[in-house]
Design a protein around this motif. Structure first.
Motif, PDB file in Angstrom:
ATOM      1  N   GLY A 130       6.327   5.465   8.105  1.00 64.87           N
ATOM      2  CA  GLY A 130       6.495   5.940   6.732  1.00 64.87           C
ATOM      3  C   GLY A 130       5.179   6.293   6.070  1.00 64.87           C
ATOM      4  O   GLY A 130       5.097   7.253   5.292  1.00 64.87           O
ATOM      5  N   ALA A 131       4.112   5.546   6.393  1.00 64.06           N
ATOM      6  CA  ALA A 131       2.802   5.820   5.795  1.00 64.06           C
ATOM      7  C   ALA A 131       2.237   7.139   6.312  1.00 64.06           C
ATOM      8  O   ALA A 131       1.643   7.909   5.549  1.00 64.06           O
TER       9      ALA A 131
ATOM     10  N   TRP B  64       0.833  -1.211   0.000  1.00 68.88           N
ATOM     11  CA  TRP B  64       0.000   0.000   0.000  1.00 68.88           C
ATOM     12  C   TRP B  64       0.863   1.254   0.000  1.00 68.88           C
ATOM     13  O   TRP B  64       0.555   2.242  -0.676  1.00 68.88           O
ATOM     14  N   HIS B  65       1.938   1.203   0.772  1.00 72.32           N
ATOM     15  CA  HIS B  65       2.856   2.345   0.856  1.00 72.32           C
ATOM     16  C   HIS B  65       3.492   2.648  -0.498  1.00 72.32           C
ATOM     17  O   HIS B  65       3.525   3.798  -0.950  1.00 72.32           O
ATOM     18  N   GLN B  66       3.963   1.605  -1.180  1.00 72.78           N
ATOM     19  CA  GLN B  66       4.573   1.792  -2.498  1.00 72.78           C
ATOM     20  C   GLN B  66       3.542   2.288  -3.521  1.00 72.78           C
ATOM     21  O   GLN B  66       3.835   3.147  -4.354  1.00 72.78           O
ATOM     22  N   LEU B  67       2.329   1.754  -3.425  1.00 75.40           N
ATOM     23  CA  LEU B  67       1.272   2.186  -4.339  1.00 75.40           C
ATOM     24  C   LEU B  67       0.949   3.663  -4.122  1.00 75.40           C
ATOM     25  O   LEU B  67       0.780   4.426  -5.087  1.00 75.40           O
ATOM     26  N   GLY B  68       0.895   4.073  -2.872  1.00 75.17           N
ATOM     27  CA  GLY B  68       0.634   5.479  -2.571  1.00 75.17           C
ATOM     28  C   GLY B  68       1.698   6.394  -3.133  1.00 75.17           C
ATOM     29  O   GLY B  68       1.402   7.472  -3.673  1.00 75.17           O
TER      30      GLY B  68
ATOM     31  N   SER C 193      -4.437   5.006  -0.470  1.00 74.62           N
ATOM     32  CA  SER C 193      -3.417   3.959  -0.331  1.00 74.62           C
ATOM     33  C   SER C 193      -2.703   4.065   1.010  1.00 74.62           C
ATOM     34  O   SER C 193      -2.504   3.051   1.701  1.00 74.62           O
ATOM     35  N   PHE C 194      -2.327   5.279   1.403  1.00 72.18           N
ATOM     36  CA  PHE C 194      -1.629   5.446   2.684  1.00 72.18           C
ATOM     37  C   PHE C 194      -2.569   5.157   3.855  1.00 72.18           C
ATOM     38  O   PHE C 194      -2.131   4.634   4.887  1.00 72.18           O
TER      39      PHE C 194
ATOM     40  N   SER D  75      -3.476  -1.361   7.860  1.00 70.29           N
ATOM     41  CA  SER D  75      -2.750  -2.634   7.923  1.00 70.29           C
ATOM     42  C   SER D  75      -1.739  -2.647   9.062  1.00 70.29           C
ATOM     43  O   SER D  75      -1.480  -3.700   9.656  1.00 70.29           O
ATOM     44  N   ASP D  76      -1.157  -1.480   9.352  1.00 67.91           N
ATOM     45  CA  ASP D  76      -0.179  -1.369  10.446  1.00 67.91           C
ATOM     46  C   ASP D  76      -0.214   0.059  10.964  1.00 67.91           C
ATOM     47  O   ASP D  76       0.367   0.960  10.366  1.00 67.91           O
ATOM     48  N   ASP D  77      -0.896   0.259  12.097  1.00 68.29           N
ATOM     49  CA  ASP D  77      -1.080   1.627  12.585  1.00 68.29           C
ATOM     50  C   ASP D  77       0.169   2.202  13.246  1.00 68.29           C
ATOM     51  O   ASP D  77       0.145   3.319  13.775  1.00 68.29           O
ATOM     52  N   THR D  78       1.280   1.442  13.203  1.00 65.97           N
ATOM     53  CA  THR D  78       2.559   1.977  13.694  1.00 65.97           C
ATOM     54  C   THR D  78       3.531   2.240  12.535  1.00 65.97           C
ATOM     55  O   THR D  78       4.715   2.484  12.771  1.00 65.97           O
ATOM     56  N   PHE D  79       3.022   2.181  11.311  1.00 59.92           N
ATOM     57  CA  PHE D  79       3.860   2.344  10.124  1.00 59.92           C
ATOM     58  C   PHE D  79       4.157   3.836   9.925  1.00 59.92           C
ATOM     59  O   PHE D  79       3.383   4.572   9.315  1.00 59.92           O
TER      60      PHE D  79
END
Length: 465
Positions: A235-236, A203-207, A222-223, A229-233
């Motif tokens: 980078g997103a 999702w991150h790469q798609l964003g 996407s972000f 998917s991971d609320d500690t991500f």
């Protein structure tokens, strides 16, 4: 004396490390030694890996797998000739072992003979039942050869084999980008996400791809899914902040940047973006506060010092801007962007000698932007050095032969030096390059706007266009 395995810890690694702390000698199966060595190699503990190889070969002197691990370490340490010598002996013992070809390929790769490495990996592929790792190595070799299409296919095979191989997934997208096939990358990621809807990295790469194509709503979605998917991500959150900032939603952008600071140690990049947002909102004191923290967190981040400098430059506080750019230059006097900004500030202060020196430094350090040549030439003119200004523009013309801006400026300077023949040629060239930019000439050289000689040239060229 050798002890039975049940007299000491059962885990091979614990047992091995326990042995190293005593004078006892424990016996291990060859497979156990392989696990121990792989563990140390994967964790970068080369000295312990070498120790395990030495003891392993003492207990299992005919183990081909342990000898291949010894070769792997030799290749890692660039002892390539010795590694090849060992491989020659191993090939006599086991000529159909794919690992021998893989290690030979690694040696050729280290010698920058990537074609030979690919040929050997293809042989290994024919011998291997589990070809996943070999395809990954092939992908890297194709990258070295700039064959991005074959590299992409190799990494795609890895992803198809293991959907959780995020390293290969990243490399697939990297190849798409190198091929400038952004739409293909988006399609690939969407297909991947249909099967793996909770992959935050995808999702991150798609964003990021949507952001690059200025598809901001899609990027935002996407972000958001990456965060779901991971609320500690972190980078997103950061990338989502960039999208919101680009959309002019500065308060929401600040919330996302601040989320990254709350989840982990603050970064200079987050402070910088927050400062930029506050500046857009007119919150000057908050902008300065965050710019200060930007340079405090990372004094080597040029964007931080430039943000502070630009902040004061835009407010025409040139003395303050100069003090900050000088601080930046004291930290990194080899940064051409610093020198370029220093030149602009000194030019605004009317310190044309200093501005001339700064532009010269900027160019010598590799800044060949069009605006740099134009600005430097203007400073030379202000220093009453028209020959120098024309020389600067001639250098700039080598980088930008199709620049109407340079041609118009050359024509104006030639008129000021009464070089009418060359001025006519330059003006005609400029008009042919971009008739629509004629106003630039009139704005900079208004004394020639109504000159009959100039008007005649303009009319003559306009009639032919």
């Amino acid at each position: 004396m050798a002890l039975e395995s049940n007299e000491k810890p059962n885990q091979p690694i614990d047992k091995f490390e326990s042995m190293l702390k005593t004078d006892d000698v424990y016996f291990f199966d060859a497979d156990d030694f392989e696990d121990i060595i792989h563990h140390y190699l994967n964790n970068g503990r080369i000295a312990l890996a070498k120790k395990a190889i030495k003891i392993g070969l003492r207990q299992h002197p005919v183990s081909v797998e342990l000898k291949l691990l010894e070769v792997e370490v030799l290749v890692f340490e660039n002892q390539l000739d010795l590694a090849e010598h060992y491989l020659d002996a191993l090939q006599v013992l086991d000529g159909n072992n794919e690992e021998i070809y893989i290690q030979r390929a690694n040696i050729y790769s280290k010698k920058d003979n990537h074609e030979a490495a690919v040929a050997l990996l293809q042989k290994a592929l024919n011998l291997s039942e589990n070809s996943f790792d070999i395809h990954s190595l092939l992908g890297m070799e194709y990258l070295f050869m700039d064959d991005f299409k074959l590299a992409k296919e190799s990494f795609m095979y890895c992803v198809a084999f293991d959907q959780q191989d995020y390293s290969s997934l990243y490399n697939v997208i990297y190849c798409f980008e190198l091929l400038e096939d952004y739409d293909g990358a988006i399609r690939y990621l969407n297909d991947y996400l249909n099967k793996n809807p909770y992959c935050e990295m995808a999702w991150h790469q798609l964003g990021k791809l949507y952001f690059a194509k200025a598809k901001y709503p899609e990027a935002l979605t996407s972000f958001d899914f990456a965060i779901i998917s991971d609320d500690t991500f972190i980078g997103a959150y950061f990338e989502k902040g960039k999208v919101l900032e680009r959309m002019g939603k500065y308060n929401e952008a600040i919330e996302n940047y601040e989320a990254t600071i709350q989840m982990e140690d603050p970064t200079s990049h987050a402070y910088l973006r927050i400062g930029k947002c506050h500046e857009q909102l007119g919150n000057d004191e908050l902008a300065k506060y965050h710019y200060y923290h930007t340079v405090h967190e990372d004094p080597m981040l040029d964007k931080g010092w430039l943000a502070f400098t630009d902040f004061y430059f835009r407010r025409k506080n040139y003395d303050k801007a100069l003090s900050y750019i000088n601080k930046a230059l004291n930290i990194d006097g080899e940064n051409p962007n610093y020198w370029n900004k220093c030149a602009q500030i000194n030019e605004a202060l009317g310190k044309f000698d200093y501005a001339d020196f700064a532009y010269k430094q900027s160019v010598e350090l590799g800044n060949y932007d069009l605006t740099t040549w134009l600005g430097w030439a203007h400073v030379a003119k202000c220093n009453h050095d028209l020959p120098g200004a024309l020389h600067i523009l001639a250098q700039g013309e080598e980088f930008y032969p199709e620049s109407a801006e340079i041609k118009y400026k050359i024509a104006g300077f030639q008129l000021e030096t009464n070089d009418l023949i060359n001025a006519r040629i330059s003006l005609i060239d400029a008009l042919h390059l971009s008739f629509g930019k004629l106003q630039l000439f009139y704005d900079e050289f208004p004394q020639y706007a109504e000159m009959a000689w100039v008007r005649n040239i303009v009319t003559e060229v306009e009639r032919k266009l």
